[in-house]
Design a protein around this motif. Structure first.
Motif, PDB file in Angstrom:
ATOM      1  N   PRO B 122       8.456 -16.172   6.644  1.00  0.00           N
ATOM      2  CA  PRO B 122       9.352 -15.554   5.653  1.00  0.00           C
ATOM      3  C   PRO B 122       9.214 -16.185   4.270  1.00  0.00           C
ATOM      4  N   GLU B 123       8.900 -17.466   4.276  1.00  0.00           N
ATOM      5  CA  GLU B 123       8.740 -18.193   3.019  1.00  0.00           C
ATOM      6  C   GLU B 123       7.530 -17.674   2.227  1.00  0.00           C
ATOM      7  N   GLN B 124       6.550 -17.189   2.987  1.00  0.00           N
ATOM      8  CA  GLN B 124       5.309 -16.725   2.352  1.00  0.00           C
ATOM      9  C   GLN B 124       5.365 -15.258   1.922  1.00  0.00           C
ATOM     10  N   ARG B 125       6.428 -14.573   2.332  1.00  0.00           N
ATOM     11  CA  ARG B 125       6.517 -13.147   2.005  1.00  0.00           C
ATOM     12  C   ARG B 125       6.716 -12.942   0.502  1.00  0.00           C
ATOM     13  N   GLU B 126       6.045 -11.928  -0.026  1.00  0.00           N
ATOM     14  CA  GLU B 126       6.203 -11.618  -1.444  1.00  0.00           C
ATOM     15  C   GLU B 126       7.012 -10.331  -1.540  1.00  0.00           C
ATOM     16  N   TYR B 127       7.932 -10.270  -2.487  1.00  0.00           N
ATOM     17  CA  TYR B 127       8.800  -9.091  -2.603  1.00  0.00           C
ATOM     18  C   TYR B 127       7.969  -7.866  -3.013  1.00  0.00           C
ATOM     19  N   PRO B 128       8.064  -6.768  -2.244  1.00  0.00           N
ATOM     20  CA  PRO B 128       7.251  -5.585  -2.588  1.00  0.00           C
ATOM     21  C   PRO B 128       7.732  -4.935  -3.884  1.00  0.00           C
ATOM     22  N   LYS B 129       6.810  -4.651  -4.788  1.00  0.00           N
ATOM     23  CA  LYS B 129       7.248  -4.048  -6.052  1.00  0.00           C
ATOM     24  C   LYS B 129       6.177  -3.166  -6.728  1.00  0.00           C
ATOM     25  N   ASP B 130       5.126  -2.826  -5.984  1.00  0.00           N
ATOM     26  CA  ASP B 130       4.094  -1.990  -6.602  1.00  0.00           C
ATOM     27  C   ASP B 130       4.098  -0.599  -5.994  1.00  0.00           C
ATOM     28  N   PHE B 131       3.984   0.372  -6.850  1.00  0.00           N
ATOM     29  CA  PHE B 131       4.094   1.782  -6.484  1.00  0.00           C
ATOM     30  C   PHE B 131       2.885   2.288  -5.676  1.00  0.00           C
ATOM     31  N   ILE B 132       3.185   3.113  -4.638  1.00  0.00           N
ATOM     32  CA  ILE B 132       2.110   3.832  -3.930  1.00  0.00           C
ATOM     33  C   ILE B 132       2.328   5.310  -4.212  1.00  0.00           C
ATOM     34  N   GLN B 133       1.310   5.972  -4.716  1.00  0.00           N
ATOM     35  CA  GLN B 133       1.446   7.411  -4.987  1.00  0.00           C
ATOM     36  C   GLN B 133       1.030   8.202  -3.750  1.00  0.00           C
ATOM     37  N   THR B 134       1.951   9.014  -3.239  1.00  0.00           N
ATOM     38  CA  THR B 134       1.619   9.824  -2.057  1.00  0.00           C
ATOM     39  C   THR B 134       1.166  11.220  -2.462  1.00  0.00           C
ATOM     40  N   GLY B 135       1.421  11.586  -3.711  1.00  0.00           N
ATOM     41  CA  GLY B 135       1.074  12.934  -4.160  1.00  0.00           C
ATOM     42  C   GLY B 135       2.104  13.960  -3.731  1.00  0.00           C
TER      43      GLY B 135
END
Lengths: 199, 461
Positions: B122-135
């Motif tokens: 858990p300490e190594q987890r990075e907070y997700p914040k980048d967009f994925i475009q699904t179209g």
């Protein structure tokens, strides 16, 4: 005559009025036309852009389909060719192992296979199976494994032994075939790397 | 793990459902891989569920149909189930246990990885914040997916979730970066025609090149379904954290997975929990869903879209209920919209992406994204209220502003929500439609968007 000139004047008036009306209508129509044209230019431009962008999207889609499909096809052919080559290497290697001389080195190998197998089953009181070619080598090695017995049943393998506990409840296959089978994925990787396939 | 792998035992005490009890076993280990061999020489795979008192309970993945106590033997392999991985798995089609299903040989493995994965620190987890475009406009615009997120789709039987899943698999991409992107698609207990549709759909669109497919069909043994999401996630983790790719994992249908779990639990005579599912359903689901994420110092990410069909469209059913506790939001497919012929029939009022706020805005999508999305959300919610009111008092009883909201509702469903299955909209196109909807409202009704954005993008009079 008098009445004629009055009529002419009236007709002239009407013509002039009509002419004025026509010119004014024409001007209005011209303005309208210009306005419509101006409006449609913007609309046309956005339609034009949309057609271009739709066309580009479609082209990208088709390009992706063609490139993706042909890449996969080429890769699959490469995989099949590689697998055929790996199989050829395997077959040749197995032929060589099958034709190995049953010399003292081979006898040591059988001894270590027996040691490994009895250790895994936890007993030396076992029944040992082997192929016709290795029967004598195995028989001579069995003297150091008390309680072990060579079965008269011949098994089909390249070499090595298969052992079974006395009650038949536990078996361990330590033939060369089984060993190769266990290590096959690693061996395939090694062979593939010789063909220049990188990880 | 046992050091005595490879011993074959022939004392089978009992065969019960998908389980085989082996007697007089020494040195077997929990989760150890077992090869069951029938009298005819047929081999099936299984794993150890319990060991002790000289017995081992083995769960046979391919089912126990046709097995008999006499003549069947169990070989304890001495290792846990592993998936061979390498970059070559991209473009390949496997069955539910990770065996090639495309007529090609086993991939030459770079590594063999335990399919149970290793828990992420858990300490190594990075907070997700980048967009994925699904179209897909409704997802990109209002329920935005971010890299490393787990965002389930809650659907119902017969609805178009599989069409949507295939569309996302074909179209998804990461924008604004040259990083590699891959899709791992696991079909769990789907019909043969659906499995074929997924395969063909990716193949014909050229997206198979960057995808890995795991197909477990409805006629495959149910127990295999326990393994399918795990082999898929093992491949995804390898591609993400070893090769630095952004991987989108689509798991459909997780309800079939949970049902396989219930089958095993019943065979083991465990005390059943809600609706007969085992009491550890939550824990078990978390071992799958928690395999999504990003790690500090690693380039790649694993994003998950698990799809589950809610029995009787019941969102309080244990599977969606427990899934909702673990995941970061949900996309709900609505029956009413589906009946109206809307595709994708996503009910935005019941849907939410908890990580959306961090994945949109300046630098990711566009600076006005959050505000215009909020305004549309609000307007559509109001449109639904107005529709309900119109059902009682009739359209004639509505005010002028009410009618505008009704118009917003229509435009939203017809132009924003409705999308062709092969229509891939960019985020700019999606935002343009959102502004078109907002522009149906008079300016004084726009309360959630800053004036500068209204001045810039508002198209109304």
């Amino acid at each position: 005559m008098g009445s004629n000139s009055a009529m002419e004047q009236t007709i002239d008036k009407i013509i002039k009025k009509s002419e004025k009306q026509v010119v004014s209508d024409l001007n209005d129509a011209g303005l309208n036309f210009k306005q419509n044209l101006d409006d449609s230019i913007t609309k046309l431009e956005s339609e034009y852009d949309k057609i271009l962008s739709d066309g580009k999207k479609e082209a990208d889609k088709i390009e992706k389909q063609i490139v993706g499909g042909s890449d996969i096809e080429a890769r699959n052919k490469q995989l099949l060719a590689l697998e055929a080559a790996v199989d050829r290497v395997f077959t040749t290697a197995l032929e060589q192992i099958t034709n190995t001389d049953r010399n003292s080195d081979y006898s040591n190998l059988i001894n270590s296979l027996l040691q490994e197998s009895t250790k895994i089953l936890g007993t030396t009181e076992v029944k040992v199976y082997t192929n016709a070619k290795d029967k004598n080598v195995v028989q001579s090695s069995l003297s150091s494994f008390s309680g072990s017995k060579l079965s008269s049943e011949i098994i089909d393998c390249i070499g090595g032994v298969k052992i079974e506990s006395k009650d038949g409840a536990m078996k361990f296959d330590n033939t060369i075939d089984a060993k190769i089978e266990r290590l096959k994925p690693l061996i395939r990787k090694e062979i593939a790397s010789k063909f220049g396939v990188k990880e | 793990m046992t050091t005595k792998g490879g011993v074959q035992y022939s004392k089978i005490a009992e065969i019960k459902g998908p389980l085989v009890v082996v007697d007089d076993v020494e040195n077997a280990a929990f989760d150890e891989l077992v090869e069951i061999e029938t009298t005819e020489g047929e081999r099936r795979l299984g794993k150890v569920l319990e060991v002790g008192n000289g017995k081992a309970i083995v769960q046979v993945f391919e089912g126990t149909t046709g097995l008999s106590i006499s003549g069947t033997s169990a070989k304890f392999v001495g290792k846990v189930m592993e998936m061979p991985v390498s970059k070559e798995v991209l473009g390949r089609v496997f069955d539910g246990l990770g065996r090639p299903k495309d007529g090609l040989p086993d991939p030459i493995a770079d590594k063999f990885i335990d399919i149970n994965g290793e828990p992420m620190n858990p300490e190594q987890r990075e907070y997700p914040k980048d967009f994925i475009q699904t179209g897909v406009s409704v997802i990109d615009g209002l329920i935005t997916l971010v890299r490393g997120q787990k965002l389930p789709i809650f659907s119902g039987s017969g609805m178009s979730h599989n069409l949507l899943a295939a569309q996302i698999a074909r179209q998804a991409s990461v924008v604004g970066t040259n990083d590699d992107f891959a899709v791992v698609f696991a079909a769990i207990g789907v019909q043969y025609s659906e499995a074929e549709y997924f395969r063909r759909s990716l193949e014909e669109s050229g997206a198979l090149k960057r995808s890995v497919l795991f197909l477990n069909t409805a006629d495959d043994p149910a127990i295999e379904r326990i393994i399918t999401p795990r082999v898929a996630l093992t491949v995804a983790e390898y591609l993400a954290f070893e090769l630095g790719m952004h991987v989108l994992v689509i798991l459909t249908d997780m309800t079939n997975y949970a049902e396989a779990l219930r089958e095993i639990s019943a065979a083991r005579e465990e005390v059943p929990g809600r609706k007969g599912y085992p009491g550890y359903l939550y824990t078990d689901l978390s071992t799958i869903y928690e395999r999504a994420g990003k790690l500090n110092g690693r380039k790649g990410s694993v994003t998950q879209i698990p799809i589950l069909s809610m029995p009787s469209d019941d969102i309080t059913h244990p599977i969606p209920d427990l899934t909702g506790y673990i995941t970061e939001g949900q996309i709900v497919v609505g029956r009413d919209l589906f009946r109206q012929g809307v595709y994708p029939p996503i009910n935005i009022l019941m849907s939410l992406s908890r990580l959306m706020k961090d994945g949109i805005g300046e630098g990711s999508t566009r600076e006005d994204h959050a505000e215009v999305a909020n305004q549309v959300y609000d307007a559509y919610s109001r449109a639904q209220e107005v529709r309900a009111l119109a059902g009682i008092v009739g359209k004639a009883g509505l005010t002028e502003i009410d009618l505008k909201y009704m118009d917003v509702g229509e435009v939203f469903e017809k132009e924003f929500l409705t999308q062709a299955t092969d229509e891939n909209r960019t985020i700019e196109e999606t935002l343009a439609i959102l502004w078109k909807i907002v522009s149906k409202l008079p300016k004084n009704e726009i309360t959630k968007i800053k004036d500068k954005y209204v001045d810039q993008y508002y198209q109304g009079k």
